[in-house]
Design a protein around this motif. Structure first.
Motif, PDB file in Angstrom:
ATOM      1  N   GLU A 158     -93.082 -33.593 -36.771  1.00 47.65           N
ATOM      2  CA  GLU A 158     -94.456 -32.872 -36.950  1.00 47.65           C
ATOM      3  C   GLU A 158     -94.002 -31.421 -38.109  1.00 47.65           C
ATOM      4  OE1 GLU A 158     -95.351 -31.545 -33.051  1.00 47.65           O
ATOM      5  OE2 GLU A 158     -95.912 -33.590 -32.584  1.00 47.65           O
ATOM      6  N   GLY A 159     -92.827 -31.329 -38.632  1.00 54.35           N
ATOM      7  CA  GLY A 159     -92.750 -30.193 -39.274  1.00 54.35           C
ATOM      8  C   GLY A 159     -92.469 -28.942 -38.578  1.00 54.35           C
ATOM      9  N   LYS A 160     -92.278 -29.038 -37.301  1.00 50.49           N
ATOM     10  CA  LYS A 160     -92.227 -27.551 -36.508  1.00 50.49           C
ATOM     11  C   LYS A 160     -90.807 -27.131 -36.714  1.00 50.49           C
ATOM     12  CE  LYS A 160     -95.806 -28.460 -33.079  1.00 50.49           C
ATOM     13  NZ  LYS A 160     -96.161 -28.743 -31.781  1.00 50.49           N
ATOM     14  N   ILE A 161     -89.827 -27.920 -36.838  1.00 50.29           N
ATOM     15  CA  ILE A 161     -88.730 -27.757 -37.458  1.00 50.29           C
ATOM     16  C   ILE A 161     -88.195 -28.266 -38.585  1.00 50.29           C
ATOM     17  CG2 ILE A 161     -86.114 -27.647 -36.543  1.00 50.29           C
ATOM     18  CD1 ILE A 161     -86.835 -28.093 -33.659  1.00 50.29           C
ATOM     19  N   ARG A 162     -87.937 -27.553 -39.708  1.00 49.57           N
ATOM     20  CA  ARG A 162     -87.464 -28.181 -40.838  1.00 49.57           C
ATOM     21  C   ARG A 162     -86.414 -27.454 -41.621  1.00 49.57           C
ATOM     22  NH1 ARG A 162     -90.304 -24.917 -44.623  1.00 49.57           N
ATOM     23  NH2 ARG A 162     -92.180 -23.973 -43.769  1.00 49.57           N
ATOM     24  N   SER A 163     -85.604 -27.948 -42.516  1.00 52.04           N
ATOM     25  CA  SER A 163     -84.486 -27.335 -43.295  1.00 52.04           C
ATOM     26  C   SER A 163     -85.455 -26.822 -44.412  1.00 52.04           C
ATOM     27  CB  SER A 163     -83.723 -28.232 -43.710  1.00 52.04           C
ATOM     28  OG  SER A 163     -82.857 -27.875 -44.822  1.00 52.04           O
ATOM     29  N   SER A 164     -84.787 -25.448 -44.850  1.00 55.98           N
ATOM     30  CA  SER A 164     -85.225 -24.719 -46.047  1.00 55.98           C
ATOM     31  C   SER A 164     -84.918 -25.593 -47.368  1.00 55.98           C
ATOM     32  CB  SER A 164     -84.789 -23.416 -46.056  1.00 55.98           C
ATOM     33  OG  SER A 164     -83.531 -23.375 -46.223  1.00 55.98           O
ATOM     34  N   ALA A 165     -83.548 -26.268 -47.179  1.00 55.03           N
ATOM     35  CA  ALA A 165     -83.450 -26.917 -48.251  1.00 55.03           C
ATOM     36  C   ALA A 165     -83.923 -28.424 -48.301  1.00 55.03           C
ATOM     37  CB  ALA A 165     -81.835 -27.043 -48.417  1.00 55.03           C
ATOM     38  N   GLY A 166     -84.624 -28.770 -47.425  1.00 53.08           N
ATOM     39  CA  GLY A 166     -85.263 -30.148 -47.540  1.00 53.08           C
ATOM     40  C   GLY A 166     -84.551 -31.291 -46.975  1.00 53.08           C
ATOM     41  N   GLN A 167     -83.465 -30.931 -46.230  1.00 53.43           N
ATOM     42  CA  GLN A 167     -82.507 -32.056 -45.474  1.00 53.43           C
ATOM     43  C   GLN A 167     -82.818 -32.582 -44.516  1.00 53.43           C
ATOM     44  OE1 GLN A 167     -79.938 -28.193 -45.275  1.00 53.43           O
ATOM     45  NE2 GLN A 167     -78.186 -29.681 -46.154  1.00 53.43           N
ATOM     46  N   ASP A 168     -82.516 -33.801 -44.268  1.00 55.55           N
ATOM     47  CA  ASP A 168     -82.956 -34.581 -43.088  1.00 55.55           C
ATOM     48  C   ASP A 168     -82.459 -34.158 -41.963  1.00 55.55           C
ATOM     49  OD1 ASP A 168     -83.832 -36.415 -41.303  1.00 55.55           O
ATOM     50  OD2 ASP A 168     -83.282 -38.184 -42.547  1.00 55.55           O
ATOM     51  N   LEU A 169     -83.208 -33.478 -40.920  1.00 53.07           N
ATOM     52  CA  LEU A 169     -82.834 -33.043 -39.705  1.00 53.07           C
ATOM     53  C   LEU A 169     -82.240 -34.032 -38.941  1.00 53.07           C
ATOM     54  CD1 LEU A 169     -84.535 -29.585 -39.581  1.00 53.07           C
ATOM     55  CD2 LEU A 169     -82.377 -29.852 -40.479  1.00 53.07           C
ATOM     56  N   ARG A 170     -82.702 -35.165 -39.188  1.00 51.17           N
ATOM     57  CA  ARG A 170     -82.156 -36.229 -37.998  1.00 51.17           C
ATOM     58  C   ARG A 170     -80.800 -36.776 -38.340  1.00 51.17           C
ATOM     59  NH1 ARG A 170     -87.146 -40.164 -39.474  1.00 51.17           N
ATOM     60  NH2 ARG A 170     -86.401 -39.133 -41.479  1.00 51.17           N
ATOM     61  N   LYS A 171     -80.426 -36.590 -39.347  1.00 52.02           N
ATOM     62  CA  LYS A 171     -78.949 -37.122 -39.989  1.00 52.02           C
ATOM     63  C   LYS A 171     -77.765 -35.912 -40.457  1.00 52.02           C
ATOM     64  CE  LYS A 171     -80.997 -40.999 -42.012  1.00 52.02           C
ATOM     65  NZ  LYS A 171     -81.079 -41.774 -43.282  1.00 52.02           N
ATOM     66  N   CYS A 172     -78.444 -35.104 -40.939  1.00 50.22           N
ATOM     67  CA  CYS A 172     -77.352 -33.907 -41.587  1.00 50.22           C
ATOM     68  C   CYS A 172     -76.436 -33.248 -40.693  1.00 50.22           C
ATOM     69  CB  CYS A 172     -78.303 -32.938 -42.498  1.00 50.22           C
ATOM     70  SG  CYS A 172     -79.060 -31.518 -41.664  1.00 50.22           S
ATOM     71  N   ARG A 173     -75.360 -32.927 -41.304  1.00 50.28           N
ATOM     72  CA  ARG A 173     -74.234 -32.438 -40.677  1.00 50.28           C
ATOM     73  C   ARG A 173     -74.209 -30.752 -41.115  1.00 50.28           C
ATOM     74  NH1 ARG A 173     -71.432 -35.721 -37.492  1.00 50.28           N
ATOM     75  NH2 ARG A 173     -71.770 -37.697 -38.004  1.00 50.28           N
ATOM     76  N   LEU A 174     -73.567 -29.951 -40.265  1.00 51.97           N
ATOM     77  CA  LEU A 174     -73.618 -28.547 -40.530  1.00 51.97           C
ATOM     78  C   LEU A 174     -72.968 -28.225 -41.868  1.00 51.97           C
ATOM     79  CD1 LEU A 174     -74.510 -25.645 -39.779  1.00 51.97           C
ATOM     80  CD2 LEU A 174     -72.643 -25.785 -38.352  1.00 51.97           C
ATOM     81  N   LYS A 175     -71.418 -28.744 -41.816  1.00 45.52           N
ATOM     82  CA  LYS A 175     -70.578 -27.993 -42.726  1.00 45.52           C
ATOM     83  C   LYS A 175     -70.196 -26.532 -42.715  1.00 45.52           C
ATOM     84  CE  LYS A 175     -71.127 -32.145 -45.706  1.00 45.52           C
ATOM     85  NZ  LYS A 175     -71.928 -32.559 -46.637  1.00 45.52           N
ATOM     86  N   ASN A 176     -70.793 -25.904 -43.684  1.00 44.18           N
ATOM     87  CA  ASN A 176     -70.356 -24.337 -43.703  1.00 44.18           C
ATOM     88  C   ASN A 176     -71.499 -23.631 -42.852  1.00 44.18           C
ATOM     89  OD1 ASN A 176     -67.848 -24.462 -44.317  1.00 44.18           O
ATOM     90  ND2 ASN A 176     -68.211 -23.875 -46.503  1.00 44.18           N
ATOM     91  N   GLY A 177     -72.811 -24.052 -42.945  1.00 46.39           N
ATOM     92  CA  GLY A 177     -74.056 -23.276 -42.586  1.00 46.39           C
ATOM     93  C   GLY A 177     -75.270 -23.693 -43.473  1.00 46.39           C
ATOM     94  N   MET A 178     -76.476 -23.323 -42.837  1.00 44.48           N
ATOM     95  CA  MET A 178     -77.831 -23.853 -43.384  1.00 44.48           C
ATOM     96  C   MET A 178     -78.922 -22.948 -42.910  1.00 44.48           C
ATOM     97  SD  MET A 178     -78.628 -27.213 -41.264  1.00 44.48           S
ATOM     98  CE  MET A 178     -79.510 -27.963 -42.674  1.00 44.48           C
ATOM     99  N   VAL A 179     -79.955 -23.006 -43.497  1.00 40.48           N
ATOM    100  CA  VAL A 179     -81.167 -22.195 -42.959  1.00 40.48           C
ATOM    101  C   VAL A 179     -82.119 -23.189 -42.639  1.00 40.48           C
ATOM    102  CG1 VAL A 179     -83.222 -20.644 -43.696  1.00 40.48           C
ATOM    103  CG2 VAL A 179     -80.535 -20.636 -44.596  1.00 40.48           C
ATOM    104  N   LEU A 180     -82.790 -22.903 -41.241  1.00 36.79           N
ATOM    105  CA  LEU A 180     -83.540 -23.836 -40.524  1.00 36.79           C
ATOM    106  C   LEU A 180     -85.262 -22.878 -40.372  1.00 36.79           C
ATOM    107  CD1 LEU A 180     -82.000 -25.439 -37.723  1.00 36.79           C
ATOM    108  CD2 LEU A 180     -82.370 -26.222 -39.877  1.00 36.79           C
ATOM    109  N   ILE A 181     -86.299 -23.682 -40.683  1.00 32.94           N
ATOM    110  CA  ILE A 181     -87.580 -22.903 -40.479  1.00 32.94           C
ATOM    111  C   ILE A 181     -87.973 -23.270 -38.851  1.00 32.94           C
ATOM    112  CG2 ILE A 181     -90.031 -22.411 -41.401  1.00 32.94           C
ATOM    113  CD1 ILE A 181     -87.425 -21.327 -43.018  1.00 32.94           C
ATOM    114  N   PHE A 182     -88.380 -22.511 -38.352  1.00 26.84           N
ATOM    115  CA  PHE A 182     -89.533 -23.077 -36.883  1.00 26.84           C
ATOM    116  C   PHE A 182     -90.578 -22.705 -36.959  1.00 26.84           C
ATOM    117  CE2 PHE A 182     -84.875 -23.281 -35.824  1.00 26.84           C
ATOM    118  CZ  PHE A 182     -84.898 -24.236 -34.844  1.00 26.84           C
ATOM    119  N   GLN A 183     -91.630 -23.314 -36.481  1.00 25.40           N
ATOM    120  CA  GLN A 183     -92.972 -22.943 -36.482  1.00 25.40           C
ATOM    121  C   GLN A 183     -93.287 -23.230 -35.041  1.00 25.40           C
ATOM    122  OE1 GLN A 183     -94.659 -25.448 -39.442  1.00 25.40           O
ATOM    123  NE2 GLN A 183     -94.525 -23.570 -41.060  1.00 25.40           N
TER     124      GLN A 183
END
Length: 183
Positions: A158-183
């Motif tokens: 539904e887009g209520k949780i998404r990555s600011s870089a457009g990564q697929d949040l069903r598969k992506c791994r953290l590595k060093n860090g990232m930014v998420l947008i919550f609505q």
């Protein structure tokens, strides 16, 4: 937009799976926090020592092989000699280093420190980690928010949780860090 920082704190060092010669099977090995430095004429071999959880047999993970002492920073070399805790932790948390030494790494338990985004409010959550964790972002978010897999996937779809870089949040791994947008 409210900004929130989540810090990923490992609750211990990762265990590795290796064949133990004494046990005769694959066993868990834990980091001893100690280095072994061996001089071979003009060169050094440096290992990080691991111990079998069952029988205390040691396994040496090669840090440097046949390296000239002059090629290493003096502080780094002193860290190996003095078994500096932070240096041992740095190598023990380096999954690429461990895989390069032929070990299967078990993901360490970790906690996610930080505030939970308020419901209905747009929030930017920056996930920070001192070490590169190959952990799925979905696992971290679900654990932090106490969400089921179904609820998490529903929010992502539904887009209520998404990555600011457009990564697929069903598969992506953290590595060093990232930014998420919550609505």
């Amino acid at each position: 937009m409210k900004k929130i920082i989540w810090k990923i704190e490992p609750l211990g060092l990762p265990l590795v799976l290796r064949h133990c010669k004494k046990c005769g099977k694959t066993s868990e090995f834990s980091c001893s926090g100690q280095f072994r430095v061996n001089a071979q004429r003009k060169y050094l071999d440096i290992w990080l020592i691991y111990k079998c959880a069952k029988c205390d047999t040691t396994w040496n993970a090669a840090v440097y092989s046949r390296v000239s002492p002059q090629a290493l920073n003096a502080n780094l070399l002193e860290g190996f000699y003095s078994n500096e805790e932070g240096l041992a932790r740095q190598y023990a948390m380096d999954f690429q280093f461990l895989k390069g030494n032929g070990a299967d790494v078990l993901r360490p338990s970790c906690s996610v420190l930080g505030d939970i985004p308020a419901s209905g409010e747009v929030s930017e959550v920056e996930i920070q980690s001192e070490y590169p964790f190959p952990v799925k972002v979905s696992t971290l978010v679900r654990d932090k928010l106490c969400l089921s897999q179904k609820d998490y996937l529903e929010r992502v779809t539904e887009g209520k949780i998404r990555s600011s870089a457009g990564q697929d949040l069903r598969k992506c791994r953290l590595k060093n860090g990232m930014v998420l947008i919550f609505q």
